[in-house]
Structures are given as C-alpha cells and as structure tokens.
Design a protein around this motif. Structure first.
Motif, PDB file in Angstrom:
ATOM      1  N   PHE A 186       0.829  -1.197   0.000  1.00  0.00           N
ATOM      2  CA  PHE A 186       0.000   0.000   0.000  1.00  0.00           C
ATOM      3  C   PHE A 186       0.870   1.257   0.000  1.00  0.00           C
ATOM      4  CE2 PHE A 186      -2.392   3.315   2.231  1.00  0.00           C
ATOM      5  CZ  PHE A 186      -3.497   3.379   1.409  1.00  0.00           C
ATOM      6  N   LEU A 187       1.919   1.231   0.832  1.00  0.00           N
ATOM      7  CA  LEU A 187       2.820   2.391   0.903  1.00  0.00           C
ATOM      8  C   LEU A 187       3.449   2.686  -0.451  1.00  0.00           C
ATOM      9  CD1 LEU A 187       4.742   1.942   4.274  1.00  0.00           C
ATOM     10  CD2 LEU A 187       3.138   3.739   3.632  1.00  0.00           C
ATOM     11  N   SER A 188       3.761   1.612  -1.180  1.00  0.00           N
ATOM     12  CA  SER A 188       4.444   1.840  -2.458  1.00  0.00           C
ATOM     13  C   SER A 188       3.474   2.387  -3.518  1.00  0.00           C
ATOM     14  CB  SER A 188       5.121   0.557  -2.943  1.00  0.00           C
ATOM     15  OG  SER A 188       4.145  -0.397  -3.258  1.00  0.00           O
ATOM     16  N   ALA A 201      -1.905   9.460  -4.829  1.00  0.00           N
ATOM     17  CA  ALA A 201      -1.839  10.923  -4.766  1.00  0.00           C
ATOM     18  C   ALA A 201      -2.096  11.531  -6.142  1.00  0.00           C
ATOM     19  CB  ALA A 201      -0.480  11.367  -4.234  1.00  0.00           C
ATOM     20  N   ALA A 202      -1.521  10.902  -7.155  1.00  0.00           N
ATOM     21  CA  ALA A 202      -1.675  11.428  -8.513  1.00  0.00           C
ATOM     22  C   ALA A 202      -3.122  11.355  -8.968  1.00  0.00           C
ATOM     23  CB  ALA A 202      -0.781  10.663  -9.468  1.00  0.00           C
ATOM     24  N   ALA A 203      -3.877  10.366  -8.414  1.00  0.00           N
ATOM     25  CA  ALA A 203      -5.251  10.170  -8.868  1.00  0.00           C
ATOM     26  C   ALA A 203      -6.240  11.089  -8.162  1.00  0.00           C
ATOM     27  CB  ALA A 203      -5.654   8.713  -8.656  1.00  0.00           C
ATOM     28  N   SER A 244      -4.165  15.953  -2.462  1.00  0.00           N
ATOM     29  CA  SER A 244      -3.139  15.209  -3.179  1.00  0.00           C
ATOM     30  C   SER A 244      -1.761  15.487  -2.578  1.00  0.00           C
ATOM     31  CB  SER A 244      -3.187  15.592  -4.655  1.00  0.00           C
ATOM     32  OG  SER A 244      -2.040  15.142  -5.304  1.00  0.00           O
ATOM     33  N   THR A 245      -1.507  16.743  -2.212  1.00  0.00           N
ATOM     34  CA  THR A 245      -0.220  17.106  -1.617  1.00  0.00           C
ATOM     35  C   THR A 245      -0.038  16.419  -0.262  1.00  0.00           C
ATOM     36  OG1 THR A 245      -0.696  19.268  -2.567  1.00  0.00           O
ATOM     37  CG2 THR A 245       1.281  19.087  -1.195  1.00  0.00           C
ATOM     38  N   ILE A 246      -1.138  16.403   0.514  1.00  0.00           N
ATOM     39  CA  ILE A 246      -1.059  15.760   1.836  1.00  0.00           C
ATOM     40  C   ILE A 246      -0.720  14.280   1.686  1.00  0.00           C
ATOM     41  CG2 ILE A 246      -2.420  15.049   3.843  1.00  0.00           C
ATOM     42  CD1 ILE A 246      -3.927  17.710   3.600  1.00  0.00           C
ATOM     43  N   VAL A 247      -1.452  13.601   0.798  1.00  0.00           N
ATOM     44  CA  VAL A 247      -1.211  12.163   0.603  1.00  0.00           C
ATOM     45  C   VAL A 247       0.219  11.935   0.122  1.00  0.00           C
ATOM     46  CG1 VAL A 247      -1.883  10.135  -0.738  1.00  0.00           C
ATOM     47  CG2 VAL A 247      -3.636  11.648   0.196  1.00  0.00           C
ATOM     48  N   LYS A 248       0.661  12.790  -0.750  1.00  0.00           N
ATOM     49  CA  LYS A 248       2.017  12.659  -1.284  1.00  0.00           C
ATOM     50  C   LYS A 248       3.074  12.796  -0.182  1.00  0.00           C
ATOM     51  CE  LYS A 248       4.265  14.019  -5.579  1.00  0.00           C
ATOM     52  NZ  LYS A 248       4.321  12.830  -6.348  1.00  0.00           N
ATOM     53  N   GLY A 249       2.692  13.519   0.871  1.00  0.00           N
ATOM     54  CA  GLY A 249       3.604  13.686   2.003  1.00  0.00           C
ATOM     55  C   GLY A 249       3.941  12.378   2.688  1.00  0.00           C
ATOM     56  N   PHE A 250       3.068  11.383   2.515  1.00  0.00           N
ATOM     57  CA  PHE A 250       3.315  10.071   3.127  1.00  0.00           C
ATOM     58  C   PHE A 250       4.098   9.139   2.209  1.00  0.00           C
ATOM     59  CE2 PHE A 250      -0.396  11.619   5.463  1.00  0.00           C
ATOM     60  CZ  PHE A 250       0.036  11.428   6.759  1.00  0.00           C
ATOM     61  N   GLU A 306       9.199   9.070  -2.688  1.00  0.00           N
ATOM     62  CA  GLU A 306       9.663  10.446  -2.923  1.00  0.00           C
ATOM     63  C   GLU A 306      10.983  10.742  -2.189  1.00  0.00           C
ATOM     64  OE1 GLU A 306       7.752  12.338  -4.947  1.00  0.00           O
ATOM     65  OE2 GLU A 306       9.124  14.057  -4.860  1.00  0.00           O
ATOM     66  N   PRO A 307      11.023  10.585  -0.844  1.00  0.00           N
ATOM     67  CA  PRO A 307      12.282  10.880  -0.152  1.00  0.00           C
ATOM     68  C   PRO A 307      13.400   9.899  -0.544  1.00  0.00           C
ATOM     69  CG  PRO A 307      10.653  10.018   1.369  1.00  0.00           C
ATOM     70  CD  PRO A 307       9.945  10.261   0.098  1.00  0.00           C
ATOM     71  N   TYR A 308      13.005   8.665  -0.825  1.00  0.00           N
ATOM     72  CA  TYR A 308      14.018   7.673  -1.222  1.00  0.00           C
ATOM     73  C   TYR A 308      14.640   8.082  -2.552  1.00  0.00           C
ATOM     74  CZ  TYR A 308      16.135   3.229  -2.531  1.00  0.00           C
ATOM     75  OH  TYR A 308      17.015   2.266  -2.902  1.00  0.00           O
ATOM     76  N   ASN A 309      13.777   8.520  -3.461  1.00  0.00           N
ATOM     77  CA  ASN A 309      14.229   8.934  -4.786  1.00  0.00           C
ATOM     78  C   ASN A 309      15.178  10.134  -4.692  1.00  0.00           C
ATOM     79  OD1 ASN A 309      14.228   8.551  -7.527  1.00  0.00           O
ATOM     80  ND2 ASN A 309      12.737  10.190  -7.852  1.00  0.00           N
ATOM     81  N   THR A 310      14.851  11.046  -3.770  1.00  0.00           N
ATOM     82  CA  THR A 310      15.723  12.203  -3.568  1.00  0.00           C
ATOM     83  C   THR A 310      17.135  11.743  -3.200  1.00  0.00           C
ATOM     84  OG1 THR A 310      13.777  13.245  -2.628  1.00  0.00           O
ATOM     85  CG2 THR A 310      15.857  14.427  -2.393  1.00  0.00           C
TER      86      THR A 310
END
Lengths: 234, 316
Positions: free
Chosen positions: A168-170, A176-178, A185-191, A195-199
């Motif tokens: 689910f996390l992945s 978020a995109a949907a 969407s921004t809030i969901v993306k915060g979880f 994203e942080p791994y990619n950074t």
C-alpha cells in the motif's frame, strides 16, 4: 538489549529465514546490477537502488514476521517481560537485530561499487547517498513490520499484514496522482516513501528525507512499545 | 519480602483476582493453592510485572512492581505455568541468553554449571530444547528462573508434567532453595503444598479463603471423623452397633463388596476420633473389620470446609 540482539541474530541463522533473505536479496541486487549497470555499460548504480525499492516491499516482512509474534505464541515473552529490561530495550533490540541482517544484504552494493571502480571511477558521493537511502528506507519498513508482528501471534498473518501494508505504501504516489483536489493530493504525497528515497538515490543528501525515515522508524517502534504496554494493562 | 495489598485484576466485567492481600516473609515458602482458574497465575503474573493490576499494590522487597519494575524484577526468578523456552535453541545457548538478559554479575560458567547440576539437566546441556521430554523442559524452565540467584522465586505449578520420582526431586530441591530464598509456589495439589510449604494461601475464584500455616491447615482439614469401613457381618446388626458408638452422627451403607461384607460411610462429630471405639466394639462381637480409611478430601471439599468455617466466623 545486547542479549536480545544477539539472540535474534543467531535465530535468523539457526532457521532458514536469514539465509533465504540474504540469498533473495543478493539474487535481485545482482540481477539489477547486471541489467542496469553492467549490461548498459554504465558506472551508474542508481538503477540497482531504484529497483531494490520494490524488492524490499516483500523481503522486509520476511525479516520481521516472527520477531514478536513468535514470542507471544511460544510464551517466551513472559521471560522477556519479567526480566530486568525496559520495553524500549526489548523493542529496539529486536529492531536492531533485524536491521543488522538487512544491512548485511545492503552491503553487497558496496561490492558492486568496487567492481564498477575497476572500469571507471564511480561517483562515490552518489553511491554513499544511495546506500544511506536504502538503509534508512529499510529501517523505516522494518519498524512497520515489527509493529505489525506485535499485533498477532501468528507469523503468517504478520507476514501477510506487513506485505499488504508495505505494498500500500508503495502505491501512495499513484494514489496521490489520482486525487483531483490538489491540497489533498499534496497531503497524501507527504506520506510517500518513494519520494524521499528517490531524492536520496539522486545523490542529494538533504535533511528532510533523512528525518522522514528516522521519524517513521521511531514512531512505529514507539507504537510497538505501546502495544506491549496496552497488553499488560488489558 | 513480598507484600500484596488489596490486589484486584479485572478482565472486562470478570474479576480474575478480587481484592487479595498477603505477605511472604524472608526465607518462607508460601504455597498458593487453588483449582485451575482460581487466579493463581494472574497473581503471579502481576507480582512478576508481566501483567499490571487494576487496583492495589504489589511489592518485592522495598520496590513496587509497577513504580519501580526494573529493580523489582532484578530480585525475582519466575517459572511461569508454561516454561518460556526458545524451542530452537540448545539448553546451553538458552541459559546463556537468560544469563545475558538478566545481566548477571556472577561468573558465568560456574554459575550456570552449578544450576544445571542442581536441577539435573547436565546430560541434555547440548541438546535442542524442542527435542527434550516434558520433564526436562520443565527443569530447564526452573534453571532459567534460578539464574542470577534471585532472592525471590515465583514458581507456577513447578511439578506439572513430571514423573513421580522427578516430582519428589523437585520438591526436595524447592525445600532446599527455601533455606536461602523466599519462594512462592502454586499448585492445585493439596498434599504437595502440605509437603513443601511453611504457609499456605488458599484461593478460589479470585478470593483468598484461607491463609495459615501448613500444620494448622492440615488440622483444620483433618478428616479423622469421616471414615469408610468394611465389615463382615449381618448388615442390620452391624449398623446398630455402629450407630451406638458415642459421637456417631450418621451411618450410610455403601453396598455389599464381597459376600457378607458390607461397606459403610461413617460420620462422627467433628473433632472426635471414633476409630478405637469402633474397633473395640466390633472385636467384642467378633465382626471382622476388613478395612478402615479416612475418606479423602478433594480440593472441592477443602474449599467447602474452609468457606464454611469462614462464614461461621471460624477463621483462626
């Protein structure tokens, strides 16, 4: 805490679990290394790390499934909880044991970097940033798996529960995109874990992704401690 | 050494332990007697800090188990009802782990060696616990409790699953340990508690029904006035003879056991001993007495007697 770490680590290797985890991890890491680095004739290891993200989603539950559930089933938690040991020491001991085994898997990427360095100098800062990212991500996922293991006596349920949670996390980024409403969407993306791994895999060692993963690990270890406390009071 | 005050444990609406209080003095062996589900294990789990109480205080030495759990736990060796064994470890690795877990300061090798000798598990020292018999598992559990030489030992049904010889061994061991440890031992077997303990707390449905020395309790539970006798002779005459014995309250025929031999259940006034009188009278009339035994008291009877005594205000 030392006693717990020592016992859990030896238990990984007195059962097949430790070997299976390491074998599967090395297999996938090696496969990605061949496909994305060697085959492509590049010295960039990013492909390995990006692909390992999804591999962790099903390997971490194998590491964490029996950590606490098995103690409950065999009633060995009675020895642990009546020993002069804090709950924090108990939970972090289990966490660290799983993390060390996990890190033994991650260590193989260092071998890849050394192999690459025979052909051309890799960007060591990026490689280290990648490894740091993978270790932090693993730590956060292990704490989630540990928490789920503390909720049940059955290690299969713990494994499937953790697997579902991590899957689910992945998917968070796609969810978020949907979402059409932009602030939601921004809030969901915060979880998002990706994203942080990619950074970090891009070689940008920033404070925010590091803090994100450490906070997740601390939060879930704390919740695990609460589960023990609640059971005692129930 | 151990102090329990107004301890209550509630599971939802059900009270597993209901306002119990008792103390155990240093060097005493306290027996905790009660049927399954009486609240023995719950009390022990609270004393060892595994569960917390809903109300009340439990203290080990000067340390409150809730407020100062680490200090309290340092002084306790606990053998739960189900020994907390890691089945995939060898006895050696397991005891090493427990030694580390309890942060022992005593020299490792000699300490663990001594305990293994004491509970007689040297011959299985290198075997995997999973493959041991129930008796050995129980003894490894006991060894685990003894590591660190704690002042207080809390043993939940330590002889369950052992064969008769092992039971005697373990009882003797507990008696020996009682010389320099404070011991609480739970059991649902009355003679066991009487054999091992200095003092007995009887608990039923979460309530303490008796707290007395083992000797006093045996006296209180004496069944000398309740007899089962087997006598050869015509039923009517024998019955008349038995009824005429002083203090005799009831004579009940249980049946004909052999040809011409009848069994009777007798109850005399409490505290009286009619055995000699019965023998003398029968021998005068030449009715052979083929058997006489005091009727055995089940745990159920024990509670009935104790609760009965208590309600009469007879608690001494």
């Amino acid at each position: 805490m030392g006693a717990i770490i020592k016992r859990e680590m030896s238990s990984y290797f007195s059962s097949p679990i430790g070997y299976i985890y390491l074998a599967v991890f090395y297999l996938f890491a090696g496969f990605f290394f061949y496909m994305t680095t060697l085959q492509a004739g590049s010295t960039d290891l990013r492909g390995v790390f990006i692909n390992l993200f999804s591999v962790l989603m099903f390997l971490i539950p194998i590491l964490t499934m029996r950590l606490i559930s098995e103690d409950k089933r065999q009633k060995t938690d009675q020895a642990l909880l009546t020993a002069p040991l804090t709950l924090g020491g108990l939970v972090f001991g289990k966490f660290i044991a799983a993390f060390i085994i996990f890190a033994m898997g991650v260590a193989v990427t260092l071998v890849f970097a050394v192999v690459v360095s025979f052909f051309a100098q890799p960007d060591w800062a990026v490689v280290l940033s990648n490894m740091l990212g993978l270790l932090l991500l693993g730590g956060a996922l292990i704490s989630i798996g540990l928490f789920i293991s503390s909720l049940t006596e059955n290690q299969v349920i713990a494994a499937i529960g953790s697997f579902a949670a991590l899957m689910f996390l992945s998917f968070i980024d796609s969810i978020a995109a949907a979402i059409p409403i932009s602030f939601l969407s921004t809030i969901v993306k915060g979880f998002s874990f990706y994203e942080p791994y990619n950074t970090l895999t891009m070689g940008k060692i920033g404070l925010s992704p590091i803090l994100f993963f450490i906070s997740v690990a601390l939060l879930f270890n704390y919740l695990t401690i609460r589960v023990f406390e609640r059971r005692r009071w129930s | 050494m151990i102090e329990v005050q107004n301890l209550t444990k509630r599971y939802g609406d059900k009270k597993a332990v209901d306002n119990i209080s008792f103390t155990v003095n240093k060097g005493e062996i306290l027996g905790f007697l009660g049927p399954n589900g009486a609240g023995k294990s719950t009390t022990m789990n609270i004393l060892t800090g595994y569960l917390s109480s809903t109300e009340g205080v439990a203290k080990i030495g000067e340390y409150d188990v809730l407020e100062n759990p680490l200090e309290a736990k340092k002084h306790i060796g606990y053998l739960p009802e189900h020994p907390p064994l890691y089945l995939d470890m060898t006895v050696r690795d397991y005891l090493d782990f427990i030694y580390d877990l309890k942060r022992c300061k005593i020299p490792r090798k000699s300490h663990i060696g001594e305990i293994c000798r004491l509970v007689r598990i040297e011959e299985v020292y290198n075997r995997i616990i999973k493959n041991l018999s129930k008796g050995y598992k129980q003894r490894v559990g006991l060894a685990q409790a003894l590591i660190g030489n704690p002042e207080v030992l809390i043993l939940d049904e330590p002889t369950v699953g052992l064969d008769p010889k092992q039971i005697i061994d373990i009882r003797n061991l507990i008696k020996r340990l009682g010389k320099n440890h404070t011991v609480i031992l739970s059991s649902h077997i009355l003679p066991e508690v009487q054999a091992v303990c200095d003092r007995v707390v009887v608990i039923n449905k979460g309530i303490i029904v008796a707290d007395d020395t083992a000797d006093n309790l045996s006296r209180q539970l004496s069944t000398d006035h309740k007899l089962v006798v087997r006598i050869e002779g015509p039923e009517a005459e024998v019955r008349k003879l038995l009824t005429s014995v002083p203090n005799m309250q009831s004579v009940v025929l249980l049946g004909e056991r052999e040809k011409g031999v009848f069994e009777y259940s007798l109850e005399a006034k409490e505290g009286s001993d009619v055995r000699r009188e019965i023998f003398n009278r029968l021998s005068n009339r030449s009715f052979p007495l083929l058997g006489m035994k005091t009727s055995e008291m089940t745990l159920e009877d024990v509670f009935l007697t104790l609760i009965d005594d208590k309600s009469k205000g007879g608690k001494k």
